[in-house]
Design a protein around this motif. Structure first.
Motif, PDB file in Angstrom:
ATOM      1  N   LEU A  34      66.348 -40.347 -89.152  1.00  0.00           N
ATOM      2  CA  LEU A  34      67.517 -41.203 -89.004  1.00  0.00           C
ATOM      3  C   LEU A  34      67.172 -42.678 -88.824  1.00  0.00           C
ATOM      4  O   LEU A  34      67.996 -43.547 -89.100  1.00  0.00           O
ATOM      5  CB  LEU A  34      68.372 -40.740 -87.824  1.00  0.00           C
ATOM      6  CG  LEU A  34      69.184 -39.461 -88.025  1.00  0.00           C
ATOM      7  CD1 LEU A  34      70.041 -39.195 -86.795  1.00  0.00           C
ATOM      8  CD2 LEU A  34      70.071 -39.550 -89.259  1.00  0.00           C
ATOM      9  N   GLY A  35      65.970 -42.959 -88.371  1.00  0.00           N
ATOM     10  CA  GLY A  35      65.579 -44.355 -88.193  1.00  0.00           C
ATOM     11  C   GLY A  35      65.673 -45.165 -89.467  1.00  0.00           C
ATOM     12  O   GLY A  35      65.821 -46.397 -89.411  1.00  0.00           O
ATOM     13  N   GLU A  36      65.619 -44.504 -90.607  1.00  0.00           N
ATOM     14  CA  GLU A  36      65.716 -45.207 -91.884  1.00  0.00           C
ATOM     15  C   GLU A  36      67.088 -45.838 -92.091  1.00  0.00           C
ATOM     16  O   GLU A  36      67.260 -46.705 -92.957  1.00  0.00           O
ATOM     17  CB  GLU A  36      65.409 -44.244 -93.039  1.00  0.00           C
ATOM     18  CG  GLU A  36      63.988 -43.714 -93.054  1.00  0.00           C
ATOM     19  CD  GLU A  36      63.724 -42.855 -94.273  1.00  0.00           C
ATOM     20  OE1 GLU A  36      64.240 -43.213 -95.364  1.00  0.00           O
ATOM     21  OE2 GLU A  36      63.019 -41.846 -94.147  1.00  0.00           O
ATOM     22  N   LEU A  37      68.084 -45.394 -91.314  1.00  0.00           N
ATOM     23  CA  LEU A  37      69.440 -45.917 -91.466  1.00  0.00           C
ATOM     24  C   LEU A  37      69.724 -47.129 -90.593  1.00  0.00           C
ATOM     25  O   LEU A  37      70.796 -47.728 -90.705  1.00  0.00           O
ATOM     26  CB  LEU A  37      70.465 -44.820 -91.141  1.00  0.00           C
ATOM     27  CG  LEU A  37      70.566 -43.675 -92.132  1.00  0.00           C
ATOM     28  CD1 LEU A  37      71.552 -42.635 -91.617  1.00  0.00           C
ATOM     29  CD2 LEU A  37      70.991 -44.172 -93.503  1.00  0.00           C
ATOM     30  N   GLU A  73      74.570 -34.409 -81.946  1.00  0.00           N
ATOM     31  CA  GLU A  73      74.114 -33.018 -81.818  1.00  0.00           C
ATOM     32  C   GLU A  73      72.931 -32.803 -82.752  1.00  0.00           C
ATOM     33  O   GLU A  73      73.099 -32.541 -83.942  1.00  0.00           O
ATOM     34  CB  GLU A  73      75.259 -32.067 -82.154  1.00  0.00           C
ATOM     35  CG  GLU A  73      76.482 -32.275 -81.261  1.00  0.00           C
ATOM     36  CD  GLU A  73      77.738 -31.629 -81.816  1.00  0.00           C
ATOM     37  OE1 GLU A  73      77.636 -30.776 -82.723  1.00  0.00           O
ATOM     38  OE2 GLU A  73      78.824 -31.986 -81.346  1.00  0.00           O
ATOM     39  N   PRO A  74      71.706 -32.903 -82.256  1.00  0.00           N
ATOM     40  CA  PRO A  74      70.519 -32.862 -83.118  1.00  0.00           C
ATOM     41  C   PRO A  74      70.367 -31.521 -83.843  1.00  0.00           C
ATOM     42  O   PRO A  74      70.565 -30.463 -83.263  1.00  0.00           O
ATOM     43  CB  PRO A  74      69.360 -33.089 -82.144  1.00  0.00           C
ATOM     44  CG  PRO A  74      69.968 -33.708 -80.933  1.00  0.00           C
ATOM     45  CD  PRO A  74      71.347 -33.138 -80.845  1.00  0.00           C
ATOM     46  N   LYS A  75      70.001 -31.621 -85.115  1.00  0.00           N
ATOM     47  CA  LYS A  75      69.655 -30.447 -85.913  1.00  0.00           C
ATOM     48  C   LYS A  75      68.296 -30.724 -86.552  1.00  0.00           C
ATOM     49  O   LYS A  75      68.224 -31.085 -87.725  1.00  0.00           O
ATOM     50  CB  LYS A  75      70.728 -30.174 -86.967  1.00  0.00           C
ATOM     51  CG  LYS A  75      72.062 -29.734 -86.354  1.00  0.00           C
ATOM     52  CD  LYS A  75      73.092 -29.409 -87.411  1.00  0.00           C
ATOM     53  CE  LYS A  75      74.386 -28.931 -86.772  1.00  0.00           C
ATOM     54  NZ  LYS A  75      75.441 -28.642 -87.774  1.00  0.00           N
ATOM     55  N   PRO A  76      67.225 -30.537 -85.779  1.00  0.00           N
ATOM     56  CA  PRO A  76      65.899 -30.925 -86.261  1.00  0.00           C
ATOM     57  C   PRO A  76      65.196 -29.835 -87.067  1.00  0.00           C
ATOM     58  O   PRO A  76      63.975 -29.734 -87.054  1.00  0.00           O
ATOM     59  CB  PRO A  76      65.150 -31.195 -84.953  1.00  0.00           C
ATOM     60  CG  PRO A  76      65.757 -30.225 -83.992  1.00  0.00           C
ATOM     61  CD  PRO A  76      67.203 -30.101 -84.376  1.00  0.00           C
ATOM     62  N   MET A  77      65.959 -29.015 -87.756  1.00  0.00           N
ATOM     63  CA  MET A  77      65.385 -27.955 -88.579  1.00  0.00           C
ATOM     64  C   MET A  77      66.036 -27.968 -89.953  1.00  0.00           C
ATOM     65  O   MET A  77      67.156 -28.440 -90.121  1.00  0.00           O
ATOM     66  CB  MET A  77      65.600 -26.579 -87.938  1.00  0.00           C
ATOM     67  CG  MET A  77      64.901 -26.393 -86.613  1.00  0.00           C
ATOM     68  SD  MET A  77      65.223 -24.760 -85.901  1.00  0.00           S
ATOM     69  CE  MET A  77      64.288 -23.712 -87.029  1.00  0.00           C
ATOM     70  N   MET A  78      65.311 -27.443 -90.916  1.00  0.00           N
ATOM     71  CA  MET A  78      65.901 -27.191 -92.226  1.00  0.00           C
ATOM     72  C   MET A  78      66.559 -25.823 -92.196  1.00  0.00           C
ATOM     73  O   MET A  78      66.089 -24.918 -91.505  1.00  0.00           O
ATOM     74  CB  MET A  78      64.828 -27.266 -93.311  1.00  0.00           C
ATOM     75  CG  MET A  78      64.249 -28.664 -93.481  1.00  0.00           C
ATOM     76  SD  MET A  78      62.869 -28.752 -94.654  1.00  0.00           S
ATOM     77  CE  MET A  78      61.537 -28.021 -93.680  1.00  0.00           C
ATOM     78  N   ARG A 104      59.242 -33.887 -84.655  1.00  0.00           N
ATOM     79  CA  ARG A 104      60.544 -34.120 -85.294  1.00  0.00           C
ATOM     80  C   ARG A 104      61.522 -34.798 -84.340  1.00  0.00           C
ATOM     81  O   ARG A 104      62.246 -35.716 -84.744  1.00  0.00           O
ATOM     82  CB  ARG A 104      61.132 -32.797 -85.778  1.00  0.00           C
ATOM     83  CG  ARG A 104      60.359 -32.143 -86.899  1.00  0.00           C
ATOM     84  CD  ARG A 104      61.014 -30.834 -87.325  1.00  0.00           C
ATOM     85  NE  ARG A 104      60.213 -30.123 -88.301  1.00  0.00           N
ATOM     86  CZ  ARG A 104      60.559 -28.973 -88.868  1.00  0.00           C
ATOM     87  NH1 ARG A 104      61.732 -28.406 -88.552  1.00  0.00           N
ATOM     88  NH2 ARG A 104      59.767 -28.383 -89.753  1.00  0.00           N
ATOM     89  N   MET A 105      61.557 -34.335 -83.116  1.00  0.00           N
ATOM     90  CA  MET A 105      62.478 -34.925 -82.152  1.00  0.00           C
ATOM     91  C   MET A 105      62.112 -36.376 -81.887  1.00  0.00           C
ATOM     92  O   MET A 105      62.988 -37.248 -81.782  1.00  0.00           O
ATOM     93  CB  MET A 105      62.477 -34.110 -80.863  1.00  0.00           C
ATOM     94  CG  MET A 105      63.013 -32.686 -81.013  1.00  0.00           C
ATOM     95  SD  MET A 105      64.768 -32.623 -81.465  1.00  0.00           S
ATOM     96  CE  MET A 105      65.520 -33.114 -79.899  1.00  0.00           C
ATOM     97  N   ALA A 106      60.819 -36.660 -81.778  1.00  0.00           N
ATOM     98  CA  ALA A 106      60.372 -38.029 -81.530  1.00  0.00           C
ATOM     99  C   ALA A 106      60.721 -38.942 -82.702  1.00  0.00           C
ATOM    100  O   ALA A 106      61.024 -40.130 -82.522  1.00  0.00           O
ATOM    101  CB  ALA A 106      58.867 -38.053 -81.271  1.00  0.00           C
ATOM    102  N   ASN A 107      60.710 -38.368 -83.913  1.00  0.00           N
ATOM    103  CA  ASN A 107      60.997 -39.140 -85.115  1.00  0.00           C
ATOM    104  C   ASN A 107      62.477 -39.081 -85.499  1.00  0.00           C
ATOM    105  O   ASN A 107      62.879 -39.663 -86.514  1.00  0.00           O
ATOM    106  CB  ASN A 107      60.140 -38.607 -86.280  1.00  0.00           C
ATOM    107  CG  ASN A 107      59.941 -39.627 -87.381  1.00  0.00           C
ATOM    108  OD1 ASN A 107      59.842 -40.828 -87.122  1.00  0.00           O
ATOM    109  ND2 ASN A 107      59.886 -39.160 -88.616  1.00  0.00           N
ATOM    110  N   ASN A 108      63.261 -38.365 -84.690  1.00  0.00           N
ATOM    111  CA  ASN A 108      64.707 -38.205 -84.927  1.00  0.00           C
ATOM    112  C   ASN A 108      64.987 -37.690 -86.336  1.00  0.00           C
ATOM    113  O   ASN A 108      65.810 -38.237 -87.076  1.00  0.00           O
ATOM    114  CB  ASN A 108      65.453 -39.521 -84.692  1.00  0.00           C
ATOM    115  CG  ASN A 108      66.916 -39.284 -84.312  1.00  0.00           C
ATOM    116  OD1 ASN A 108      67.370 -38.145 -84.174  1.00  0.00           O
ATOM    117  ND2 ASN A 108      67.650 -40.372 -84.138  1.00  0.00           N
ATOM    118  N   GLU A 109      64.301 -36.608 -86.707  1.00  0.00           N
ATOM    119  CA  GLU A 109      64.477 -36.020 -88.027  1.00  0.00           C
ATOM    120  C   GLU A 109      65.569 -34.961 -87.987  1.00  0.00           C
ATOM    121  O   GLU A 109      65.663 -34.180 -87.034  1.00  0.00           O
ATOM    122  CB  GLU A 109      63.161 -35.424 -88.526  1.00  0.00           C
ATOM    123  CG  GLU A 109      62.094 -36.480 -88.757  1.00  0.00           C
ATOM    124  CD  GLU A 109      60.804 -35.903 -89.306  1.00  0.00           C
ATOM    125  OE1 GLU A 109      60.772 -34.700 -89.656  1.00  0.00           O
ATOM    126  OE2 GLU A 109      59.811 -36.650 -89.384  1.00  0.00           O
TER     127      GLU A 109
END
Length: 539
Positions: A139-142, A154-159, A180-185
């Motif tokens: 999300l940091g890319e935004l 509501e984080p969804k850090p999985m595919m 993933r959580m640290a990178n907010n993926e």
């Protein structure tokens, strides 16, 4: 800014697809959103995209054809398919998805082994290949737009393909999850919406938020813009080529539900922004309507302790809970009434069954019944084991006590469970054939074998129950379009300058939910078609 080439109303997947297609076709684009968040229903969805002959399928060497896809849909037709729009979707979907991938707006992979939903029909693909999942997105890319996506808190850090919903184990190594959580993926619909939004922002298409469109402007018989308010102030925007309506369905508007939907529906799984604003605009412009009684149906579970920000009930689709072992659904008589593991869209028929003798719907309310074996192993709503079962779940030490708490007839629940348990032990369900179809196994416990993937006794106390409501993922009726996404008037001719895509139009697949992603495939494809058509209108 008071003039552009193409205005897109609605900043969900269909709208952003339309914006990108129009922009890449040379048009100046305004992407307009009524609310202060973008993404709509797509942002809270699983994000799966269904398309026959898609680029990922072809790259994997999996055979598919136009003829097979059309045969599949037509075998399911109950009179709501229109050849022109169906064929436009089937023919254009691979091109649309390739365009979005090339534009950096999608990064997808096949959901391996994810079958179509009606495997007894010609053209169905039991081996899968038509359903696609999204790669993770950071999300940091935004930048500042990262917080403007619906329910992004509501984080969804999985595919999806890593979870039981997508055929995975649901287990990600702790160090990878921490990364993933640290990178907010994010995965699921969050990844889809975020990547589409990033592609728009990269092209200078910045959504205009908080714009309430009151009416469409018209000059010399052509739609030429919008008029309304932005942040409470008068707002007018002119469009040289036209307006594309992609504002989603109407399931949160009580009057429209009452007027159009074919049966009970009181717990939609979409955000409460889907109120039919675009439908109102299309009707004001004289649009011909189609498919209005239909929805992307799904049994849902209301989560009492997690309402929407405005206080509206929050509901989730019930997929795994009714499919894994040690669970069954019963009606107000305490009797099973369906194959609980059937696909969610078709399952609406069981809830909508009407009894002319009682002049009522006998399978509503419905209850999901499960035992301690289920509670130890499987999720209920957002609760995952070993978390405690939520307080809002009804529980009892015996099935008779549970029936009493639910107001079911004395002995009904224990009798139904006894019959169900005998069938589970035998590994078959002669009453409703649960576990016989390939699809029945997909959301089950695939660590088990045969019918035990979905069949298991309900025998270990305590026993639990939650009410299952009739809901949907979104409505799919609205303005009729032609194969170029032009909205049609009552006379069947296109309304000049007016286009549509997504749940705001009569879906090109009618009421048929072909497989996982059956709503997003048509939405993205028709967004692409609408964007290209509108951009070239005055070329």
């Amino acid at each position: 800014m008071n003039e552009t080439d193409v205005i897109i109303l609605g900043c969900g997947p269909a709208g952003m697809s339309a914006a990108l297609a129009a922009h890449e076709s040379g048009a100046k684009v305004a992407l307009v959103e009524r609310f202060d968040r973008v993404g709509g229903t797509g942002a809270v969805s699983g994000g799966v995209i269904w398309a026959a002959g898609n680029p990922r399928q072809r790259a994997a060497g999996m055979a598919d054809s136009r003829e097979e896809a059309l045969a599949y849909f037509r075998s399911l037709d109950h009179g709501d398919l229109v050849d022109e729009t169906l064929e436009a979707f089937v023919d254009t979907a691979p091109e649309a998805l390739a365009f979005l991938e090339d534009a950096g707006a999608l990064r997808v992979a096949l959901l391996e082994g994810y079958p179509d939903y009606y495997l007894d029909r010609p053209g169905a693909k039991p081996e899968g290949g038509r359903a696609m999942d999204h790669d993770l997105f950071a999300l940091g890319e935004l930048g500042e737009w990262a917080g403007r996506i619906t329910a992004i808190e509501e984080p969804k850090p999985m595919m999806l393909r890593e979870t039981p919903l997508g055929g995975g184990t649901g287990i990600v190594p702790p160090e990878e999850m921490q990364r993933r959580m640290a990178n907010n993926e994010r995965g699921f619909g969050q990844a889809m919406v975020a990547r589409l939004l990033k592609a728009c922002l990269d092209r200078g298409i910045e959504p205009l938020l908080n714009v309430e469109t009151k009416r469409l402007l018209k000059q010399d018989g052509r739609i030429t813009g919008i008029e309304g308010k932005r942040d409470g102030e008068p707002f007018t925007l002119h469009a040289g080529s036209g307006v594309i309506i992609t504002t989603g369905g109407f399931e949160w508007d009580k009057d429209k539900r009452q007027t159009f939907l074919r049966g009970p529906m009181d717990a939609p799984a979409s955000p409460p922004t889907a109120r039919g604003d675009g439908l109102d605009l299309a009707m004001q412009s004289g649009a011909k309507l189609g498919n209005m009684t239909q929805g992307w149906w799904a049994p849902t579970l209301v989560i009492p302790d997690m309402p929407w920000p405005g206080g509206e009930e929050r509901a989730l689709p019930v997929l795994i809970e009714r499919t894994v072992p040690h669970s069954m659904m019963v009606n107000r008589a305490g009797q099973r009434f369906c194959n609980e593991a059937a696909n969610y869209s078709a399952l609406a028929g069981a809830f909508h069954q009407f009894d002319p003798q009682t002049y009522d719907y006998p399978n509503l309310p419905a209850w999901l019944i499960f035992d301690e074996n289920f509670a130890e192993r499987y999720p209920i709503g957002l609760r995952l084991p070993p978390q405690p079962v939520p307080d809002w779940v009804v529980r009892a030490e015996t099935l008779d006590e549970l029936a009493d708490k639910l107001g079911l007839p004395v002995g009904s629940l224990s009798g139904t469970a006894a019959r169900f348990n005998a069938h589970a032990r035998a590994g078959s369900d002669p009453d409703f054939e649960r576990g016989t179809a390939t699809y029945d196994h997909f959301y089950g416990d695939r660590s088990r074998e045969g019918a035990s993937v979905t069949l298991g006794e309900i025998a270990r106390a305590p026993f639990y129950a939650v009410e299952i409501r009739m809901g949907l993922l979104g409505t799919n009726g609205g303005a009729r379009t032609d194969g170029k996404a032009r909205i049609l008037g009552h006379n069947g001719e296109p309304i000049a300058g007016l286009y549509g895509a997504g749940n705001a139009i009569a879906c090109p697949t009618g009421g048929i939910y072909a497989g996982a992603g059956g709503t997003l495939g048509p939405a993205l494809t028709y967004g692409y078609i609408a964007g290209r058509t509108a951009a070239r209108a005055n070329a």
